[in-house]
Design a protein around this motif. Structure first.
Motif, PDB file in Angstrom:
ATOM      1  N   GLY A 159      40.226  60.810  47.954  1.00 14.07           N
ATOM      2  CA  GLY A 159      39.071  60.052  47.488  1.00 14.07           C
ATOM      3  C   GLY A 159      38.682  60.294  46.107  1.00 14.07           C
ATOM      4  N   GLU A 160      39.535  61.151  45.260  1.00 12.42           N
ATOM      5  CA  GLU A 160      39.124  61.552  43.963  1.00 12.42           C
ATOM      6  C   GLU A 160      39.426  60.487  42.866  1.00 12.42           C
ATOM      7  N   SER A 161      40.047  59.377  43.185  1.00 14.08           N
ATOM      8  CA  SER A 161      40.355  58.117  42.442  1.00 14.08           C
ATOM      9  C   SER A 161      39.807  56.767  42.847  1.00 14.08           C
ATOM     10  N   SER A 162      39.482  56.025  42.118  1.00 16.90           N
ATOM     11  CA  SER A 162      39.166  55.047  42.471  1.00 16.90           C
ATOM     12  C   SER A 162      40.264  53.824  42.940  1.00 16.90           C
ATOM     13  N   ASN A 163      39.716  53.002  43.709  1.00 13.38           N
ATOM     14  CA  ASN A 163      40.674  51.855  44.250  1.00 13.38           C
ATOM     15  C   ASN A 163      40.026  50.578  44.098  1.00 13.38           C
ATOM     16  N   ARG A 164      40.939  49.665  44.065  1.00 13.55           N
ATOM     17  CA  ARG A 164      40.430  48.230  43.803  1.00 13.55           C
ATOM     18  C   ARG A 164      41.041  47.292  45.090  1.00 13.55           C
ATOM     19  N   ILE A 165      40.233  46.603  45.734  1.00 15.68           N
ATOM     20  CA  ILE A 165      40.565  45.826  46.615  1.00 15.68           C
ATOM     21  C   ILE A 165      40.539  44.565  46.363  1.00 15.68           C
ATOM     22  N   VAL A 166      41.657  43.796  46.141  1.00 13.25           N
ATOM     23  CA  VAL A 166      41.623  42.365  45.316  1.00 13.25           C
ATOM     24  C   VAL A 166      41.498  41.303  46.339  1.00 13.25           C
ATOM     25  N   THR A 167      40.507  40.349  46.335  1.00 10.26           N
ATOM     26  CA  THR A 167      40.561  39.303  47.298  1.00 10.26           C
ATOM     27  C   THR A 167      40.676  37.941  46.775  1.00 10.26           C
ATOM     28  N   GLY A 168      40.938  37.762  45.456  1.00 10.34           N
ATOM     29  CA  GLY A 168      41.103  36.120  45.168  1.00 10.34           C
ATOM     30  C   GLY A 168      41.256  36.217  43.541  1.00 10.34           C
ATOM     31  N   GLY A 169      41.742  35.169  42.939  1.00 10.69           N
ATOM     32  CA  GLY A 169      41.720  34.876  41.690  1.00 10.69           C
ATOM     33  C   GLY A 169      42.073  33.536  41.459  1.00 10.69           C
ATOM     34  N   ARG A 170      41.840  33.055  40.154  1.00 12.21           N
ATOM     35  CA  ARG A 170      41.743  31.969  39.574  1.00 12.21           C
ATOM     36  C   ARG A 170      42.017  31.757  38.173  1.00 12.21           C
ATOM     37  N   GLY A 171      42.900  31.107  37.554  1.00 12.05           N
ATOM     38  CA  GLY A 171      43.329  31.161  36.051  1.00 12.05           C
ATOM     39  C   GLY A 171      43.529  32.837  35.624  1.00 12.05           C
ATOM     40  N   VAL A 172      42.801  33.047  34.783  1.00  9.85           N
ATOM     41  CA  VAL A 172      43.225  34.405  34.225  1.00  9.85           C
ATOM     42  C   VAL A 172      42.137  35.518  35.051  1.00  9.85           C
ATOM     43  N   TYR A 173      41.577  35.160  35.941  1.00  8.38           N
ATOM     44  CA  TYR A 173      40.666  36.078  36.314  1.00  8.38           C
ATOM     45  C   TYR A 173      41.019  36.500  38.001  1.00  8.38           C
ATOM     46  N   ILE A 174      40.685  37.743  38.247  1.00  5.97           N
ATOM     47  CA  ILE A 174      40.650  38.148  39.748  1.00  5.97           C
ATOM     48  C   ILE A 174      39.362  38.585  40.055  1.00  5.97           C
ATOM     49  N   GLU A 175      39.340  38.606  41.461  1.00  6.49           N
ATOM     50  CA  GLU A 175      37.698  39.106  41.892  1.00  6.49           C
ATOM     51  C   GLU A 175      38.134  40.032  43.029  1.00  6.49           C
ATOM     52  N   ASP A 176      37.440  41.078  42.941  1.00  8.74           N
ATOM     53  CA  ASP A 176      37.554  42.242  44.115  1.00  8.74           C
ATOM     54  C   ASP A 176      36.392  42.087  44.955  1.00  8.74           C
ATOM     55  N   ARG A 177      36.589  42.886  46.295  1.00 11.87           N
ATOM     56  CA  ARG A 177      35.803  42.747  47.437  1.00 11.87           C
ATOM     57  C   ARG A 177      34.561  43.034  46.992  1.00 11.87           C
ATOM     58  N   ASP A 178      34.186  43.755  45.985  1.00 11.53           N
ATOM     59  CA  ASP A 178      32.629  43.904  45.636  1.00 11.53           C
ATOM     60  C   ASP A 178      31.955  42.797  44.751  1.00 11.53           C
ATOM     61  N   GLY A 179      32.857  41.855  44.613  1.00 12.33           N
ATOM     62  CA  GLY A 179      32.224  40.528  43.794  1.00 12.33           C
ATOM     63  C   GLY A 179      32.537  40.721  42.315  1.00 12.33           C
ATOM     64  N   ASN A 180      33.107  41.494  41.951  1.00  9.04           N
ATOM     65  CA  ASN A 180      33.204  41.748  40.292  1.00  9.04           C
ATOM     66  C   ASN A 180      34.472  40.748  39.968  1.00  9.04           C
ATOM     67  N   LYS A 181      34.272  40.103  38.907  1.00  7.32           N
ATOM     68  CA  LYS A 181      35.125  38.891  38.222  1.00  7.32           C
ATOM     69  C   LYS A 181      35.823  39.648  37.155  1.00  7.32           C
TER      70      LYS A 181
END
Length: 471
Positions: A39-61
Motif C-alpha cells: 500500500g505504499e504506492s498509489s493505484n488508479r481504478i479506471v471506470t470510463g473514457g470518452r475522447g481523450v479523457y478517462i475517468e477513475d472510480r473517484d470521479g477524476n477526469k
C-alpha cells in the motif's frame, strides 16, 4: 461510526474492497510489486473514457496524454468499434485460423492492412500483442534462412534503448536494462548496436548527418566482427518509443539500410507504436523511406479496443515461406487466438474510424502544434535539455545542467515526480525508463485546445517543481 448517505456509503465500501482485492490478488505489469502490495504506492481504478479523457472510480477526469500505452489512437468511447465487437461476439465469438480457416472479419482486415502497408508487403499473420508478433517474426526469419540453406545465419541485431516486447526473445531484443535484469536476458542470438539518440551522442560536435554516418559505421563494424554470414536480421522502431521517444537523426534510415542491403540482412520495422497514423503518415516506414522485409503492428491496429497484433510479410519473404511448405509441409507455427474474430472485427471498425475522422492528418497537424508549443513554452528553461518529437509523439528531457549536459542522479526520480504532479493538474503523461524524460503520445483525435492544456500543465509543473529544486 458516522452514518453516511446510502449511495456514498456503498460506493466507499465498494472502493475500499476493490483496493484491497487489487493489492492482494492483482499482479500488475511493470510495477514495484512489494510497494504496491504494502500500500505504499498509489493505484488508479479506471471506470470510463470518452475522447481523450478517462475517468477513475473517484470521479477524476484526466486527459490521457499517453493514449493508454501509445495505443488508444481513435480515443475512448467510440461506439462504432464497441458495436462491431458486440455484433461479432453475438454472431461468432471465436473460431481458429489453422489449416485455412478464416472469418469475414479476419479476411477483410488482412485486405485493409495490405491496402495501407508499403508496396511489396501484402500478407499478415495475426497474433495478440506486439511481443508475440516479434516472436513470430524471429521464428519466420530463422525458417526463411533454413529454407535458403543458410542455417548459420541466425543472429538478430537490435539497438540499445529499443523496445520490442517483454517475452524471452523479444525481451532480449529490447535494449533496456529493466527488461534484462534478473531474467537471464538477452539471449546469445541477440546483439545490440548503438541507439540513434542524437541528444546523447558522445561527440557533441557531430551534426545529425555525421551522427547517422557514425551509427551506420558502428553497425558495419559489428557485422564484420560477428560475420555477416551469421546475421539474419536487424530490428528497429522508426522512432525509438519506450527508450525515450527519439526520432532518428537526419539520414539515419538511409545509411542503415545501405549497410543491411550490402550484407543481405533482413529488416524488421517494429511499427507497434508508429503504425496507422501516429507520425502523421499511415506507416512509419513510409514516413522515413524505410523498405522493410517484415513490419510489426499492434496498438493502432485496433486502438486497443481488443487485443490484436500482426506481422506484415514482404512478397520476398513470403515466396520463401511458400517454398518451405512445398518442401516440408505445413508451417509449424500458430497461436490458438491468432486472427481472433472479435479482435479482427475491432480492427476493421477501428481503421474505418481512422479514415472517417482523417486522424492520420490530424496527428500530423496537431502533433506538430503540440511539439512547437512545448518548445515555445519550455525550451529556454535551464533544466530542459531537449524537446523532441514527430507527429503525435513528444518528449521533454530534463537535465541537472544543460550547458554541461549533466543528467540527474536516477535515484532522485525527477521525471516521475513531475509526472505525478501533472496528474493533479488533470494530465496523464509518462515518465520514460532510463532517463528523466517526460513522454507524450496522445490519442490521434487530440484537438488544438487539448494540446494547449497539455503544454500549460507541463509548463506549470516544471516551473514549480524546479523552482523548489533549484532554490
Amino acid at each position: 461510526m458516522p452514518r453516511l448517505g446510502m449511495t456514498k456509503g456503498i460506493q466507499m465500501l465498494k472502493n475500499d474492497q476493490l483496493d484491497q482485492w487489487d493489492r492482494d490478488h492483482f499482479f500488475h505489469a511493470s510495477s514495484h510489486l512489494a510497494q504496491h502490495a504494502r500500500g505504499e504506492s498509489s493505484n488508479r481504478i479506471v471506470t470510463g473514457g470518452r475522447g481523450v479523457y478517462i475517468e477513475d472510480r473517484d470521479g477524476n477526469k484526466l486527459l490521457d496524454a499517453f493514449a493508454g500505452l501509445y495505443c488508444v489512437n481513435i480515443g475512448y468511447g467510440r461506439s462504432e468499434v464497441a458495436e462491431a465487437i458486440a455484433n461479432q461476439a453475438k454472431e461468432l465469438a471465436y473460431y481458429h485460423s489453422y489449416v485455412g480457416h478464416g472469418t469475414d472479419a479476419s479476411i477483410t482486415l488482412a485486405k485493409m492492412i495490405a491496402d495501407r502497408a508499403p508496396e511489396g508487403l501484402s500478407r499478415t499473420y495475426f497474433g495478440l500483442s506486439g511481443s508475440d508478433a516479434n516472436e513470430t517474426n524471429i521464428k519466420l526469419v530463422w525458417y526463411y534462412n533454413n529454407i535458403l540453406g543458410r542455417p548459420e545465419k541466425k543472429k538478430i541485431i537490435s539497438r540499445w534503448r529499443g523496445y520490442h516486447g517483454s517475452g524471452l526473445m523479444t525481451g532480449s531484443l529490447t535494449g533496456l536494462e529493466l527488461f534484462h535484469k534478473k531474467f537471464d536476458l538477452p539471449f546469445s542470438q541477440v546483439i545490440h548496436t548503438e541507439a540513434p539518440y542524437y541528444f546523447r551522442r558522445d561527440d557533441e560536435t557531430m551534426s545529425e548527418e555525421e551522427f547517422s554516418a557514425h551509427c551506420a559505421k558502428e553497425l558495419e563494424m559489428l557485422i564484420e566482427a560477428e560475420g555477416a554470414e551469421s546475421i539474419a536480421a536487424f530490428i528497429g522502431e522508426p522512432v525509438l518509443g519506450t527508450g525515450g521517444i527519439v526520432p532518428p537523426p537526419s539520414g539515419y534510415w538511409e545509411a542503415i539500410q545501405t549497410v543491411l542491403r550490402k550484407h543481405d540482412i533482413l529488416l524488421i520495422a517494429d511499427e507497434v507504436v508508429t503504425g496507422f497514423g501516429r507520425l502523421g503518415s499511415m506507416m512509419g516506414s513510409d514516413h522515413y523511406g524505410i523498405k522493410p522485409d517484415i513490419i510489426t503492428i499492434a496498438k493502432g491496429l485496433t486502438s486497443a479496443y481488443a487485443p490484436l497484433s500482426g506481422s506484415i510479410i514482404s512478397d520476398k519473404v513470403w515466396k520463401v515461406l511458400e517454398d518451405g511448405t512445398d518442401e516440408f509441409g505445413p508451417i509449424g507455427h500458430g497461436w490458438t487466438y491468432s486472427a481472433h474474430p472479435i479482435g479482427a472485427a475491432a480492427g476493421v471498425a477501428n481503421l474505418k474510424v481512422v479514415d472517417k475522422l482523417d486522424l492520420v492528418n490530424n496527428a500530423g497537424t496537431v502533433g506538430a502544434y503540440l511539439n512547437d508549443q512545448m518548445k515555445s513554452a519550455l525550451s529556454e528553461h535551464e533544466n530542459i535539455g531537449d524537446i523532441r518529437g514527430e507527429g503525435m509523439l513528444c518528449a521533454v528531457e530534463l537535465v541537472e545542467n544543460r550547458q554541461e549536459r549533466k543528467f540527474f542522479d536516477p535515484s532522485k526520480k525527477i521525471a516521475a515526480t513531475i509526472v505525478g504532479e501533472m496528474v493533479k493538474q488533470g494530465i496523464i503523461a509518462r515518465a520514460m525508463p532510463q532517463g528523466d524524460i517526460i513522454g507524450f503520445a496522445p490519442p490521434l483525435c487530440l484537438s488544438i485546445d487539448e494540446a494547449d492544456k497539455i503544454v500549460a500543465a507541463t509548463k506549470k509543473v516544471v516551473e514549480r517543481e524546479f523552482g523548489t529544486i533549484n532554490r
